[in-house]
Design an enzyme around this catalytic site. Structure first.
Site, PDB file in Angstrom:
ATOM      1  N   ASP A   8      -7.477  -4.690   5.806  1.00 12.04           N
ATOM      2  CA  ASP A   8      -6.961  -3.559   5.620  1.00 12.04           C
ATOM      3  C   ASP A   8      -7.744  -3.201   4.065  1.00 12.04           C
ATOM      4  OD1 ASP A   8      -5.805  -1.180   4.626  1.00 12.04           O
ATOM      5  OD2 ASP A   8      -3.887  -1.936   4.395  1.00 12.04           O
ATOM      6  N   LYS A  69     -13.358   3.686  -1.400  1.00 16.24           N
ATOM      7  CA  LYS A  69     -13.285   4.344   0.080  1.00 16.24           C
ATOM      8  C   LYS A  69     -13.450   5.863   0.175  1.00 16.24           C
ATOM      9  CE  LYS A  69      -9.805   3.688   3.642  1.00 16.24           C
ATOM     10  NZ  LYS A  69      -8.460   3.125   3.740  1.00 16.24           N
ATOM     11  N   GLU A 146      -5.853   2.746  10.953  1.00 17.56           N
ATOM     12  CA  GLU A 146      -4.467   2.154  10.142  1.00 17.56           C
ATOM     13  C   GLU A 146      -3.309   2.220  10.573  1.00 17.56           C
ATOM     14  OE1 GLU A 146      -5.529   3.747   6.171  1.00 17.56           O
ATOM     15  OE2 GLU A 146      -7.485   2.341   6.219  1.00 17.56           O
ATOM     16  N   ASP A 168       1.171   8.101   7.394  1.00 18.33           N
ATOM     17  CA  ASP A 168       0.264   7.113   6.661  1.00 18.33           C
ATOM     18  C   ASP A 168      -0.161   7.993   5.394  1.00 18.33           C
ATOM     19  OD1 ASP A 168      -1.288   5.379   5.387  1.00 18.33           O
ATOM     20  OD2 ASP A 168      -2.212   4.806   7.307  1.00 18.33           O
TER      21      ASP A 168
END
Ligand code: AMP
Length: 583
Positions: A8, A69, A146, A168
């Protein structure tokens, strides 16, 4: 059997998981399964990854990269001191660290990984993630979304048929997915989100609030003071986290600046209510995405059996409240929002290794992909009418061909444009790329077949074929991230390895150069000594002590440089006391 790890790669934190004895587990290193996604460069030129790099951000923000990211898929250059890196390279450092953790634990070299990305990541962002893996020496066997990984982790514990809404919200991205779990199949029904919304934005709202307060209270501006900004960001995040479990918190930052000779100390109470007000608009936007996901899955809120929360930001109590108001029940709290994505990735990695697992994954694309052609938009002829080929929420892998015709006799070429989006006019969508397709001489209305292939990783490949001749070309997506040639890849790997000391010791953060440019060695030895001792103890100190130590080190340095030796002595005594207390 060749090991495959599940990663992850988060905005704020990253984790790696592997299947041990049939169960996917987070790999723990030094008592910690979470690796902060922070990268910095030490004075000796070695790369530091993780919590230590996060601490370095306070002292040397210009030598540190956080939240890389958020830049993936862009051609932004990120600075580590004097050096410049691509987002893929910075991410590769994080992946290398995780790979190393896994190799140490498994006691075997690792060269393959499953990496998760937000469901709403674009093609360029996915490509960049794959490249980061390659640079780190990892073949990315598969990229999975994810929320889907979270659903896999959830399914293994709860295999009964149900429809699950996965909300999420991490540090930098937001995803919402609706998943059907039935007969061991995890099927994503719809997926939507926002690539640039997360806890970092909430921190910045608090930082804004603090800046305004400092301007009105002290008439003090933080412009061009990256170290102060880094401290405010860290304090803001700490306050936000506290407000998830307390109605009030006080943000205290001593010696945050100087006005003339006067030290400025920040102390401001923030209530949960005020914080919720700051982020209300963002949270309402996430609820609009919930509506969109329900609509795409043709479902009423009452059809949702379970709500699963993923990502650290979902600990904000207002989110559960809003979801309860909308869906009619509270989110499920059994699975760990920080770990479930990596666990799901680890399970999928186990599956790729041929180990038996429940939960077959059926994923979808959250985007529509298409091209443009002559047509009518609102009754008006247009050369840019959007023609969707693969529609959003289509199951992966997806493949679709469409035939187009030339307009003129002996047309020399056709300019094929590739878009992602939903708008009727191609120009209102995101252009992923375009390429010229040279044609052979032929009358008008000659056929060209355009084929889109969207693979399991959500990566798009395009092929155009001139039907008459069979001449074909594959897409060259000009504005997407360019793929490395083997030579370029190996050059980049070599360059990164140069910064990567094998078996490296944890870096110290206060080495040599101090922020003002003054060398510790230039300070009188009693002060240089205590700064070095503080440096050596920073990792052992609690967060509060560490902040205080960093402040005192800066105070000592400032005082000595300004020849305020009484002050320097006082700060040294205070620092001595903390060091004595830490032992
Ligand atoms: P992730 O990307 O899932 O690791 O989530 C990281 C984000 O979650 C960061 O912005 C953290 O500040 C935030 N976060 C972690 N714990 C909490 C908490 N208790 N309350 C609010 N936000 C949190």
């Amino acid at each position: 059997m060749e090991p495959i790890i599940g990663i992850d790669l988060g905005t704020t934190n990253s984790e790696v998981a592997f299947v041990f004895d049939g169960t996917a587990e987070i790999i723990i290193d030094n008592d910690n399964g979470i690796l902060p996604s922070c990268v910095s460069i030490g004075e000796n030129g070695n790369i530091i990854v993780g919590a230590e790099a996060g601490n370095q951000a306070l002292i040397n923000p210009e030598r540190t990269v956080l939240s890389v990211k958020r830049c993936m898929g862009s051609d932004q250059k990120l600075k580590l001191g004097e050096l410049s890196f691509s987002p893929q390279e910075i991410s590769a450092f994080i992946l290398k660290e995780l790979k190393g953790r896994a190799e140490k634990k498994i006691n075997h070299p690792v060269s393959k990984a499953i990496i998760t990305v937000p469901a709403y990541f674009t093609d360029a962002q996915r490509q960049a993630t794959r490249e980061a893996g390659e640079i780190a020496g990892l073949e990315v066997v598969r990229i999975i979304n994810e929320p889907t990984a979270a659903a896999l982790a959830y399914e293994s514990a709860n295999p009964e048929p149900q429809r699950v809404l996965i909300y999420d919200l991490g540090g930098g991205t937001f995803d919402i997915s609706i998943v059907r779990i039935e007969d061991g199949v995890v099927e994503v029904l719809s997926s939507t989100g926002d690539n640039h919304l997360g806890g970092d934005d909430f921190d910045l709202k608090i930082v804004d609030h603090l800046l305004k307060h400092m301007e009105t209270e002290f008439d003090y501006s933080v412009k061009d003071k990256p170290a102060v900004m880094a401290r405010l960001k860290r304090a803001a995040e700490g306050a936000k986290i506290q407000l998830s479990s307390a109605p009030y918190t006080t943000i205290e930052e001593d010696h945050i600046g100087k006005k003339g000779f006067k030290d400025l100390h920040l102390s401001l109470e923030l209530s949960r209510e005020k914080f919720e007000e700051m982020i209300e608009e963002d949270l309402v936007r996430t609820m609009e995405s919930v509506n969109k996901a329900l609509k795409d899955a043709s479902m009423l809120p009452s059809a949702i059996d379970k709500i699963i929360l993923v990502g650290g930001s979902t600990r904000i109590p207002r989110i559960s409240q809003m979801l309860e108001e909308k869906i009619g029940h509270l989110p499920h709290s059994e699975i760990d929002p920080d770990m479930c994505v990596a666990i799901g990735a680890g399970m999928q990695a186990g599956r790729e290794m041929g180990l038996e697992h429940s939960g077959v994954l059926v994923d979808i694309t959250p985007y529509t992909f298409g091209t443009s052609a002559m047509g009518e938009i609102d009754g008006v002829p247009s050369a840019t009418k959007f023609v969707p080929l693969i529609r959003r929420n289509t199951k992966l892998p997806a493949s679709k061909s469409e035939v187009f015709y030339t307009m003129y006799d002996n047309q020399k070429a056709v300019d094929v444009k590739i878009y992602q989006g939903e708008a009727i006019d191609g120009l209102d969508n995101i252009q992923l790329g375009n390429y010229m397709f040279n044609l052979t001489e032929a009358p008008s209305n000659s056929a060209i077949v355009l084929k889109f292939d969207l693979d399991l990783n959500g990566i798009l490949k395009i092929k155009a074929v001139e039907k008459k001749t069979g001449n074909k070309i594959n897409a060259v997506i000009e504005n997407a991230i360019s793929r490395f040639t083997n030579e370029e890849l190996s050059d980049t790997q070599d360059r990164l390895n140069g910064f990567w000391a094998e078996g490296r010791e944890p870096e110290t953060f206060l080495k040599e150069k101090v922020q003002t440019g003054a060398d510790v060695n230039e300070l009188p030895s009693e002060y240089a000594d205590i700064i070095r001792r503080a440096e050596a103890k920073l990792t052992e100190a609690s967060e509060d002590d560490r902040d205080e130590m960093i402040n005192l080190v800066e105070d000592i340095r400032d005082a000595v440089m300004n020849n305020q030796m009484e002050d320097a002595k006082k700060f040294k005594t205070e620092l001595d006391e903390i060091l004595f207390y830490i032992g």
